[in-house]
Scaffold this motif. Structure first.
Motif, PDB file in Angstrom:
ATOM      1  N   ALA A 134       7.751  14.736   9.040  1.00  6.70           N
ATOM      2  CA  ALA A 134       7.264  13.672   8.165  1.00  6.70           C
ATOM      3  C   ALA A 134       5.763  13.861   7.932  1.00  6.70           C
ATOM      4  CB  ALA A 134       7.521  12.312   8.807  1.00  6.70           C
ATOM      5  N   ILE A 135       5.315  13.450   6.760  1.00  6.30           N
ATOM      6  CA  ILE A 135       3.895  13.510   6.423  1.00  6.30           C
ATOM      7  C   ILE A 135       3.394  12.079   6.305  1.00  6.30           C
ATOM      8  CG2 ILE A 135       2.186  14.229   4.712  1.00  6.30           C
ATOM      9  CD1 ILE A 135       4.152  16.429   3.880  1.00  6.30           C
ATOM     10  N   PRO A 136       2.446  11.673   7.160  1.00  7.97           N
ATOM     11  CA  PRO A 136       1.914  10.310   7.051  1.00  7.97           C
ATOM     12  C   PRO A 136       1.255  10.114   5.679  1.00  7.97           C
ATOM     13  CG  PRO A 136       1.148  11.384   9.069  1.00  7.97           C
ATOM     14  CD  PRO A 136       1.822  12.435   8.234  1.00  7.97           C
ATOM     15  N   THR A 137       1.500   8.975   5.081  1.00 13.00           N
ATOM     16  CA  THR A 137       0.912   8.664   3.781  1.00 13.00           C
ATOM     17  C   THR A 137       0.324   7.261   3.814  1.00 13.00           C
ATOM     18  OG1 THR A 137       2.984   7.786   2.929  1.00 13.00           O
ATOM     19  CG2 THR A 137       2.570  10.125   2.550  1.00 13.00           C
ATOM     20  N   TYR A 138      -0.457   6.950   2.814  1.00 15.34           N
ATOM     21  CA  TYR A 138      -0.977   5.600   2.669  1.00 15.34           C
ATOM     22  C   TYR A 138      -1.095   5.271   1.189  1.00 15.34           C
ATOM     23  CZ  TYR A 138      -5.537   7.572   1.533  1.00 15.34           C
ATOM     24  OH  TYR A 138      -6.554   8.255   0.937  1.00 15.34           O
ATOM     25  N   ASN A 139      -1.203   3.994   0.876  1.00 15.00           N
ATOM     26  CA  ASN A 139      -1.315   3.548  -0.500  1.00 15.00           C
ATOM     27  C   ASN A 139      -2.359   2.443  -0.542  1.00 15.00           C
ATOM     28  OD1 ASN A 139      -1.041   2.221  -2.963  1.00 15.00           O
ATOM     29  ND2 ASN A 139       1.134   2.688  -3.102  1.00 15.00           N
ATOM     30  N   THR A 140      -3.430   2.665  -1.272  1.00 18.48           N
ATOM     31  CA  THR A 140      -4.487   1.663  -1.372  1.00 18.48           C
ATOM     32  C   THR A 140      -4.372   0.836  -2.642  1.00 18.48           C
ATOM     33  OG1 THR A 140      -5.951   3.255  -2.445  1.00 18.48           O
ATOM     34  CG2 THR A 140      -6.123   3.060  -0.054  1.00 18.48           C
ATOM     35  N   ASP A 141      -3.288   0.973  -3.365  1.00 18.35           N
ATOM     36  CA  ASP A 141      -3.171   0.317  -4.662  1.00 18.35           C
ATOM     37  C   ASP A 141      -2.267  -0.910  -4.631  1.00 18.35           C
ATOM     38  OD1 ASP A 141      -3.931   0.191  -7.368  1.00 18.35           O
ATOM     39  OD2 ASP A 141      -2.062   1.141  -7.990  1.00 18.35           O
ATOM     40  N   VAL A 142      -1.982  -1.462  -3.467  1.00 18.84           N
ATOM     41  CA  VAL A 142      -1.073  -2.605  -3.417  1.00 18.84           C
ATOM     42  C   VAL A 142      -1.793  -3.925  -3.177  1.00 18.84           C
ATOM     43  CG1 VAL A 142       0.897  -1.240  -2.617  1.00 18.84           C
ATOM     44  CG2 VAL A 142      -0.594  -2.323  -0.945  1.00 18.84           C
ATOM     45  N   GLY A 143      -3.064  -3.898  -2.825  1.00 13.71           N
ATOM     46  CA  GLY A 143      -3.710  -5.130  -2.396  1.00 13.71           C
ATOM     47  C   GLY A 143      -5.024  -5.466  -3.055  1.00 13.71           C
ATOM     48  N   TRP A 144      -5.067  -5.497  -4.363  1.00 15.20           N
ATOM     49  CA  TRP A 144      -6.305  -5.873  -5.050  1.00 15.20           C
ATOM     50  C   TRP A 144      -6.556  -7.370  -4.903  1.00 15.20           C
ATOM     51  CZ3 TRP A 144      -9.438  -2.073  -6.326  1.00 15.20           C
ATOM     52  CH2 TRP A 144      -8.889  -0.810  -6.476  1.00 15.20           C
ATOM     53  N   LEU A 145      -7.822  -7.749  -4.873  1.00 16.71           N
ATOM     54  CA  LEU A 145      -8.200  -9.129  -4.557  1.00 16.71           C
ATOM     55  C   LEU A 145      -7.682 -10.173  -5.536  1.00 16.71           C
ATOM     56  CD1 LEU A 145     -11.886  -8.647  -3.374  1.00 16.71           C
ATOM     57  CD2 LEU A 145      -9.846  -8.963  -1.991  1.00 16.71           C
ATOM     58  N   HIS A 146      -7.451  -9.806  -6.758  1.00 17.52           N
ATOM     59  CA  HIS A 146      -7.010 -10.796  -7.739  1.00 17.52           C
ATOM     60  C   HIS A 146      -5.492 -11.003  -7.731  1.00 17.52           C
ATOM     61  CE1 HIS A 146      -6.437  -7.032  -9.913  1.00 17.52           C
ATOM     62  NE2 HIS A 146      -5.618  -7.669 -10.717  1.00 17.52           N
ATOM     63  N   PHE A 147      -4.757 -10.267  -6.898  1.00 14.03           N
ATOM     64  CA  PHE A 147      -3.308 -10.449  -6.817  1.00 14.03           C
ATOM     65  C   PHE A 147      -2.985 -11.735  -6.069  1.00 14.03           C
ATOM     66  CE2 PHE A 147      -2.274  -5.594  -6.862  1.00 14.03           C
ATOM     67  CZ  PHE A 147      -2.534  -5.552  -8.222  1.00 14.03           C
ATOM     68  N   SER A 148      -1.946 -12.409  -6.530  1.00 17.92           N
ATOM     69  CA  SER A 148      -1.458 -13.588  -5.806  1.00 17.92           C
ATOM     70  C   SER A 148      -0.725 -13.117  -4.543  1.00 17.92           C
ATOM     71  CB  SER A 148      -0.506 -14.389  -6.696  1.00 17.92           C
ATOM     72  OG  SER A 148       0.685 -13.647  -6.905  1.00 17.92           O
ATOM     73  N   ILE A 149      -0.449 -14.057  -3.654  1.00 17.33           N
ATOM     74  CA  ILE A 149       0.288 -13.722  -2.424  1.00 17.33           C
ATOM     75  C   ILE A 149       1.648 -13.126  -2.778  1.00 17.33           C
ATOM     76  CG2 ILE A 149       1.368 -14.662  -0.332  1.00 17.33           C
ATOM     77  CD1 ILE A 149      -1.668 -14.532  -0.174  1.00 17.33           C
ATOM     78  N   SER A 150       2.330 -13.698  -3.746  1.00 24.73           N
ATOM     79  CA  SER A 150       3.655 -13.169  -4.103  1.00 24.73           C
ATOM     80  C   SER A 150       3.544 -11.762  -4.699  1.00 24.73           C
ATOM     81  CB  SER A 150       4.379 -14.112  -5.072  1.00 24.73           C
ATOM     82  OG  SER A 150       3.642 -14.270  -6.261  1.00 24.73           O
ATOM     83  N   GLU A 151       2.490 -11.494  -5.472  1.00 30.71           N
ATOM     84  CA  GLU A 151       2.291 -10.137  -6.003  1.00 30.71           C
ATOM     85  C   GLU A 151       1.985  -9.149  -4.880  1.00 30.71           C
ATOM     86  OE1 GLU A 151       0.383 -10.500 -10.429  1.00 30.71           O
ATOM     87  OE2 GLU A 151      -0.811 -11.316  -8.777  1.00 30.71           O
ATOM     88  N   LEU A 152       1.179  -9.579  -3.911  1.00 27.53           N
ATOM     89  CA  LEU A 152       0.876  -8.710  -2.769  1.00 27.53           C
ATOM     90  C   LEU A 152       2.144  -8.349  -2.005  1.00 27.53           C
ATOM     91  CD1 LEU A 152      -2.372 -10.392  -1.388  1.00 27.53           C
ATOM     92  CD2 LEU A 152      -2.193  -8.139  -2.455  1.00 27.53           C
ATOM     93  N   ILE A 153       2.965  -9.343  -1.733  1.00 24.99           N
ATOM     94  CA  ILE A 153       4.209  -9.105  -0.996  1.00 24.99           C
ATOM     95  C   ILE A 153       5.120  -8.171  -1.790  1.00 24.99           C
ATOM     96  CG2 ILE A 153       6.328 -10.198  -0.141  1.00 24.99           C
ATOM     97  CD1 ILE A 153       4.513 -12.650   0.575  1.00 24.99           C
ATOM     98  N   ALA A 154       5.272  -8.419  -3.082  1.00 26.20           N
ATOM     99  CA  ALA A 154       6.125  -7.564  -3.914  1.00 26.20           C
ATOM    100  C   ALA A 154       5.602  -6.130  -3.950  1.00 26.20           C
ATOM    101  CB  ALA A 154       6.211  -8.134  -5.339  1.00 26.20           C
ATOM    102  N   ASN A 155       4.284  -5.966  -4.043  1.00 32.06           N
ATOM    103  CA  ASN A 155       3.694  -4.623  -4.063  1.00 32.06           C
ATOM    104  C   ASN A 155       3.914  -3.895  -2.749  1.00 32.06           C
ATOM    105  OD1 ASN A 155       2.794  -4.911  -6.678  1.00 32.06           O
ATOM    106  ND2 ASN A 155       0.736  -5.496  -6.099  1.00 32.06           N
ATOM    107  N   VAL A 156       3.753  -4.585  -1.640  1.00 28.02           N
ATOM    108  CA  VAL A 156       3.981  -3.949  -0.328  1.00 28.02           C
ATOM    109  C   VAL A 156       5.448  -3.555  -0.185  1.00 28.02           C
ATOM    110  CG1 VAL A 156       3.998  -4.378   2.162  1.00 28.02           C
ATOM    111  CG2 VAL A 156       2.009  -5.039   0.802  1.00 28.02           C
ATOM    112  N   GLU A 157       6.353  -4.444  -0.575  1.00 26.59           N
ATOM    113  CA  GLU A 157       7.772  -4.124  -0.487  1.00 26.59           C
ATOM    114  C   GLU A 157       8.114  -2.913  -1.358  1.00 26.59           C
ATOM    115  OE1 GLU A 157       9.541  -7.900  -1.491  1.00 26.59           O
ATOM    116  OE2 GLU A 157       9.511  -8.567   0.610  1.00 26.59           O
TER     117      GLU A 157
END
Length: 161
Positions: A134-157
């Motif tokens: 496996a290759i460890p990965t990360y994503n910095t594009d799911v948690g921008w400050l203007h996202f609502s809580i529901s958008e943050l959760i949907a992006n992480v999922e």
């Protein structure tokens, strides 16, 4: 093998959805890139990313300060060229920020040439992952400050999928 030409460029790509952080809002990604051409055939391409602010300064750094230091050099001597650019005339101007962004694009292009000259993908040339690991990965594009809580959760999922 010698470097014969360095061509820099700027691309602005719309991202479709405006994003923001604690400093600014943006609707485009910026890419300052370059192509390093050699007398032996391999051409290396390197990029650095921005939020479309200051791209012209990064391009000017490549064109005016780094290109003269690269022309005629052997692109396979990546470490020597890294040191040459790092210790060059811009060393006292800044060792971070736009100088490093420009330097990063050059470094990526040089490694691209090395991989092409060796007829290997870059990950293999650098001793990358082994088959089945496996290759460890990360994503910095799911948690921008203007996202609502529901958008943050949907992006992480969505990212976890």
């Amino acid at each position: 093998m010698k470097i014969t030409n360095v061509e820099s460029f700027i691309i602005h790509a719309p991202i479709g959805l405006e994003i923001s952080d604690s400093h600014y809002r943006m609707g485009h990604w910026g890419f300052v890139g370059l192509m390093i051409r050699t007398d032996a055939g391999p051409t290396g391409t390197g990029y650095t990313g921005t939020h479309c602010a200051g791209d012209e300064m990064i391009k000017q750094t490549i064109d005016k300060y780094f290109t003269p230091l690269l022309l005629g050099e052997n692109p396979l001597y990546v470490k020597m060229l890294w040191d040459k650019l790092h210790g060059g005339n811009l060393h006292q101007v800044g060792r971070t920020g736009l100088i490093r962004l420009a330097h990063s694009a050059v470094d990526i292009a040089l490694w691209d040439i090395c991989a092409k000259a060796a007829s290997l993908p870059l990950w293999a040339l650098l001793g990358g992952a082994k088959a089945g690991q496996a290759i460890p990965t990360y994503n910095t594009d799911v948690g921008w400050l203007h996202f609502s809580i529901s958008e943050l959760i949907a992006n992480v999922e969505r990212a976890l999928e």
